[in-house]
Design a protein around this motif. Structure first.
Motif, PDB file in Angstrom:
ATOM      1  N   PRO A  56       1.637   3.768   4.293  1.00 35.24           N
ATOM      2  CA  PRO A  56       0.219   3.365   4.206  1.00 35.24           C
ATOM      3  C   PRO A  56      -0.496   3.370   5.547  1.00 35.24           C
ATOM      4  CG  PRO A  56       1.659   1.455   3.968  1.00 35.24           C
ATOM      5  CD  PRO A  56       2.540   2.665   3.934  1.00 35.24           C
ATOM      6  N   SER A  57       0.259   3.357   6.659  1.00 37.83           N
ATOM      7  CA  SER A  57      -0.401   3.421   7.958  1.00 37.83           C
ATOM      8  C   SER A  57      -0.984   4.805   8.230  1.00 37.83           C
ATOM      9  CB  SER A  57       0.584   3.054   9.074  1.00 37.83           C
ATOM     10  OG  SER A  57       1.647   3.989   9.138  1.00 37.83           O
ATOM     11  N   GLY A  60       0.784  -1.229   0.000  1.00 39.28           N
ATOM     12  CA  GLY A  60       0.000   0.000   0.000  1.00 39.28           C
ATOM     13  C   GLY A  60       0.812   1.272   0.000  1.00 39.28           C
ATOM     14  N   ALA A  61       2.137   1.171   0.122  1.00 40.62           N
ATOM     15  CA  ALA A  61       2.974   2.375   0.167  1.00 40.62           C
ATOM     16  C   ALA A  61       3.224   2.921  -1.239  1.00 40.62           C
ATOM     17  CB  ALA A  61       4.305   2.072   0.845  1.00 40.62           C
ATOM     18  N   LEU A  62       3.319   4.231  -1.340  1.00 38.77           N
ATOM     19  CA  LEU A  62       3.691   4.896  -2.582  1.00 38.77           C
ATOM     20  C   LEU A  62       5.129   5.367  -2.454  1.00 38.77           C
ATOM     21  CD1 LEU A  62       2.874   6.137  -5.380  1.00 38.77           C
ATOM     22  CD2 LEU A  62       2.442   8.255  -4.121  1.00 38.77           C
ATOM     23  N   VAL A  63       5.977   4.979  -3.411  1.00 40.27           N
ATOM     24  CA  VAL A  63       7.383   5.357  -3.405  1.00 40.27           C
ATOM     25  C   VAL A  63       7.642   6.229  -4.639  1.00 40.27           C
ATOM     26  CG1 VAL A  63       9.770   4.542  -3.442  1.00 40.27           C
ATOM     27  CG2 VAL A  63       8.016   3.222  -2.228  1.00 40.27           C
ATOM     28  N   VAL A  64       8.245   7.375  -4.414  1.00 40.10           N
ATOM     29  CA  VAL A  64       8.630   8.281  -5.497  1.00 40.10           C
ATOM     30  C   VAL A  64      10.146   8.348  -5.513  1.00 40.10           C
ATOM     31  CG1 VAL A  64       8.414  10.595  -6.470  1.00 40.10           C
ATOM     32  CG2 VAL A  64       6.525   9.616  -5.141  1.00 40.10           C
ATOM     33  N   ALA A  65      10.758   7.995  -6.641  1.00 41.46           N
ATOM     34  CA  ALA A  65      12.219   7.931  -6.737  1.00 41.46           C
ATOM     35  C   ALA A  65      12.647   8.351  -8.140  1.00 41.46           C
ATOM     36  CB  ALA A  65      12.704   6.522  -6.409  1.00 41.46           C
ATOM     37  N   GLY A  66      13.976   8.293  -8.363  1.00 36.93           N
ATOM     38  CA  GLY A  66      14.522   8.594  -9.682  1.00 36.93           C
ATOM     39  C   GLY A  66      14.791  10.062  -9.937  1.00 36.93           C
ATOM     40  N   PHE A  67      14.768  10.899  -8.921  1.00 37.95           N
ATOM     41  CA  PHE A  67      15.004  12.327  -9.092  1.00 37.95           C
ATOM     42  C   PHE A  67      16.394  12.693  -8.582  1.00 37.95           C
ATOM     43  CE2 PHE A  67      12.636  11.430  -5.216  1.00 37.95           C
ATOM     44  CZ  PHE A  67      13.448  11.971  -4.241  1.00 37.95           C
ATOM     45  N   SER A  68      16.905  13.803  -9.045  1.00 39.47           N
ATOM     46  CA  SER A  68      18.218  14.279  -8.597  1.00 39.47           C
ATOM     47  C   SER A  68      18.053  15.134  -7.347  1.00 39.47           C
ATOM     48  CB  SER A  68      18.882  15.091  -9.704  1.00 39.47           C
ATOM     49  OG  SER A  68      18.125  16.256  -9.986  1.00 39.47           O
ATOM     50  N   ALA A  69      19.193  15.478  -6.743  1.00 44.59           N
ATOM     51  CA  ALA A  69      19.152  16.310  -5.538  1.00 44.59           C
ATOM     52  C   ALA A  69      18.554  17.679  -5.834  1.00 44.59           C
ATOM     53  CB  ALA A  69      20.565  16.452  -4.966  1.00 44.59           C
ATOM     54  N   GLU A  70      18.816  18.227  -7.021  1.00 43.76           N
ATOM     55  CA  GLU A  70      18.279  19.533  -7.378  1.00 43.76           C
ATOM     56  C   GLU A  70      16.770  19.491  -7.593  1.00 43.76           C
ATOM     57  OE1 GLU A  70      20.743  18.008  -8.909  1.00 43.76           O
ATOM     58  OE2 GLU A  70      22.471  19.136  -8.109  1.00 43.76           O
ATOM     59  N   GLN A  71      16.233  18.340  -7.959  1.00 40.44           N
ATOM     60  CA  GLN A  71      14.805  18.220  -8.224  1.00 40.44           C
ATOM     61  C   GLN A  71      14.009  17.782  -6.996  1.00 40.44           C
ATOM     62  OE1 GLN A  71      15.295  15.289 -11.294  1.00 40.44           O
ATOM     63  NE2 GLN A  71      15.033  16.784 -12.957  1.00 40.44           N
ATOM     64  N   ALA A  72      14.687  17.479  -5.882  1.00 39.96           N
ATOM     65  CA  ALA A  72      14.007  16.929  -4.708  1.00 39.96           C
ATOM     66  C   ALA A  72      12.934  17.869  -4.187  1.00 39.96           C
ATOM     67  CB  ALA A  72      15.029  16.623  -3.619  1.00 39.96           C
ATOM     68  N   ALA A  73      13.228  19.162  -4.105  1.00 38.93           N
ATOM     69  CA  ALA A  73      12.252  20.117  -3.582  1.00 38.93           C
ATOM     70  C   ALA A  73      11.025  20.208  -4.488  1.00 38.93           C
ATOM     71  CB  ALA A  73      12.904  21.491  -3.428  1.00 38.93           C
ATOM     72  N   THR A  74      11.259  20.186  -5.812  1.00 40.64           N
ATOM     73  CA  THR A  74      10.139  20.236  -6.756  1.00 40.64           C
ATOM     74  C   THR A  74       9.256  19.003  -6.628  1.00 40.64           C
ATOM     75  OG1 THR A  74      11.506  21.510  -8.302  1.00 40.64           O
ATOM     76  CG2 THR A  74       9.536  20.445  -9.187  1.00 40.64           C
ATOM     77  N   VAL A  75       9.888  17.851  -6.477  1.00 37.32           N
ATOM     78  CA  VAL A  75       9.131  16.604  -6.349  1.00 37.32           C
ATOM     79  C   VAL A  75       8.319  16.607  -5.058  1.00 37.32           C
ATOM     80  CG1 VAL A  75       9.340  14.103  -6.078  1.00 37.32           C
ATOM     81  CG2 VAL A  75      10.747  15.295  -7.771  1.00 37.32           C
ATOM     82  N   ARG A  76       8.922  17.040  -3.985  1.00 33.47           N
ATOM     83  CA  ARG A  76       8.202  17.091  -2.700  1.00 33.47           C
ATOM     84  C   ARG A  76       6.986  18.024  -2.799  1.00 33.47           C
ATOM     85  NH1 ARG A  76       8.551  16.736   2.962  1.00 33.47           N
ATOM     86  NH2 ARG A  76      10.482  15.518   2.908  1.00 33.47           N
ATOM     87  N   THR A  77       7.163  19.156  -3.449  1.00 33.01           N
ATOM     88  CA  THR A  77       6.051  20.091  -3.613  1.00 33.01           C
ATOM     89  C   THR A  77       4.925  19.477  -4.430  1.00 33.01           C
ATOM     90  OG1 THR A  77       7.583  21.964  -3.491  1.00 33.01           O
ATOM     91  CG2 THR A  77       5.413  22.364  -4.459  1.00 33.01           C
ATOM     92  N   ALA A  78       5.289  18.742  -5.485  1.00 28.67           N
ATOM     93  CA  ALA A  78       4.272  18.100  -6.312  1.00 28.67           C
ATOM     94  C   ALA A  78       3.484  17.056  -5.521  1.00 28.67           C
ATOM     95  CB  ALA A  78       4.929  17.441  -7.529  1.00 28.67           C
TER      96      ALA A  78
END
Length: 444
Positions: A268-269, A120-138
């Motif tokens: 998922p918890s 049930g967990a969602l994992v978001v990966a494959g981004f660079s360090a520079e894109q981490a903030a953008t991904v978190r915001t999304a």
């Protein structure tokens, strides 16, 4: 040809019967060789079809009265009927072989499935360090804002970093590094104690370790490395296949390394992400990152579409054999001027041709499937896992063998092809309106 294919299948099954490691190339070649040998077996049975039709034609008097006309005329036109019956035979063989192989592969895949995250967990990966903030915001914008985001971080900077356990036999290049929220996600227990200098091995079996060894070097050009040992405890994993080693981020920061986000995880918890939300987030991220929603083992379903298409081809082969079985004049004479008798005769011919093709194809398909199970479930891992037990769906195979002749007969009658409609109209107008026999048609 059939004997060569059968011998090759037996040798391939025998050579891959053991639960040992098979390299990728050898396993792939075994599967390809098995498929090729199965093809030889199927097409090698082609000459058997006209021979069987001849046997049926010569012995039609021993069959029930209702089947005698159909069997006699199907057998007398073996050369013209063989094409349709061969199509039925090949299609049934493919469908049967897949019906044997798919359950075995599904059972093996489910037993040896190792999840990449908690169910049930969602994992978001494959981004660079520079894109981490953008991904978190999304993630925060596409999911409810109150959903906590768990971080799994990685070591950044020159040098190397490797984690082993105290027995020095297990390496964990993908060790999870993070804070207490990550630890509680891995263990599935919010009460799991967190200590800044203690590693946690989340495992299902009874392996005993006392420490985790952090082996690192500060330069890529320096071959020497330093080892720091930190105490470790074992916590039972919520999933028997979900084994992870957790390292507190403070222990890594103390070695002088910098850390950067590697994965963002939705526990998922706290919140279960739906498939629709995952797809929406995928569209939002584009090529910046990829998402994975852990839903457990998903059995392949594409194979069943191939089985369905093969069954349709098998059904199409019976009317083809029926249409080629005799001329229109022969059908008219046998029917005795009755449209109902004409349709009954057509349905009997379809049932007979389908039954012969199904019997041969199902036998070949069972042999091919039972032999291909071994190379299709051979282990390519360095630590091979034993093959999982499986059940061959014999009731479904028997139902297919029994249902195909009935469906072929019904299809031949209900489809109302143009030639059958034309014959029915000719019968209603009288014998003088009957069409002339086709060239090469057998005489009654």
């Amino acid at each position: 040809m059939a004997s060569v294919g059968m011998t090759a299948l037996a040798l391939i099954a025998w050579s891959t019967r053991e639960d040992t490691h098979y390299d990728d190339f050898g396993s792939a070649m075994s599967v390809l060789a098995g498929i090729y040998s199965g093809s030889l077996l199927i097409f090698g049975l082609g000459p058997f079809v006209p021979w069987l039709l001849g046997i049926l034609g010569r012995n039609s008097a021993r069959l029930p009265r209702v089947f005698r006309p159909a069997v006699r005329h199907v057998g007398h036109t073996s050369g013209r009927t063989a094409t349709g019956m061969a199509a039925t035979m090949v299609a049934v063989a493919v469908a049967t072989a897949l019906m044997v192989i798919i359950p075995a592969m599904t059972s093996h895949g489910r037993a040896n499935y190792y999840p990449n995250a908690q169910p049930g967990a969602l994992v978001v990966a494959g981004f660079s360090a520079e894109q981490a903030a953008t991904v978190r915001t999304a993630i925060q914008q596409e999911l409810p804002g109150s959903v906590p985001i768990v971080e799994n971080v990685r070591v950044d900077g020159p040098g190397s970093f490797l984690v082993t356990t105290s027995d020095r036999t297990s390496q964990w290049p993908g060790a999870y590094i993070g804070d207490q929220t990550l630890l509680r996600y891995l263990t599935g227990n919010p009460a799991t104690p967190y200590h800044e200098g203690t590693a946690v091995l989340v495992l299902s079996d009874g392996e005993e370790i006392t420490s985790a060894e952090l082996e690192y070097s500060s330069s890529t050009t320096d071959d020497s490395s330093t080892i720091k040992s930190i105490p470790a405890i074992i916590v039972k994993a919520p999933d028997p296949h979900f084994g992870r080693l957790f390292i507190p981020r403070e222990a890594v920061l103390a070695l002088g390394f910098r850390l950067e986000p590697q994965e963002f995880i939705i526990d998922p918890s706290h919140y279960r992400v739906s498939v629709a939300e995952q797809e929406r987030l995928d569209r939002r991220l584009g090529e910046t990152a990829f998402t994975e929603l852990e839903q457990g083992y998903q059995a392949p379903t594409e194979w069943w579409y191939v089985v369905a298409v093969a069954i349709l081809i098998a059904l199409a082969g019976a009317p083809l054999a029926t249409r080629s079985a005799a001329s229109e004049r022969i059908l008219l004479r046998i029917s005795g001027g009755s449209a109902a008798t004409l349709r009954f005769l057509v349905s009997c011919r379809a049932a007979v041709s389908a039954a012969c093709g199904t019997a041969i194809g199902a036998t070949a398909g069972c042999v091919i499937g039972l032999c291909l199970i071994w190379p299709m479930t051979a282990s390519i891992d360095w630590e091979p896992t034993p093959r999982a037990p499986f059940e061959t769906p014999w009731p479904a195979i028997v139902a297919l063998i029994a249902a195909l002749p009935v469906l072929a007969a019904a299809t031949a009658v209900l489809a109302s092809p143009a030639w059958l409609t034309r014959l029915s109209r000719a019968l209603r107008r009288g014998p003088s309106a009957a069409p002339e026999p086709q060239e090469g048609a057998p005489t009654p």
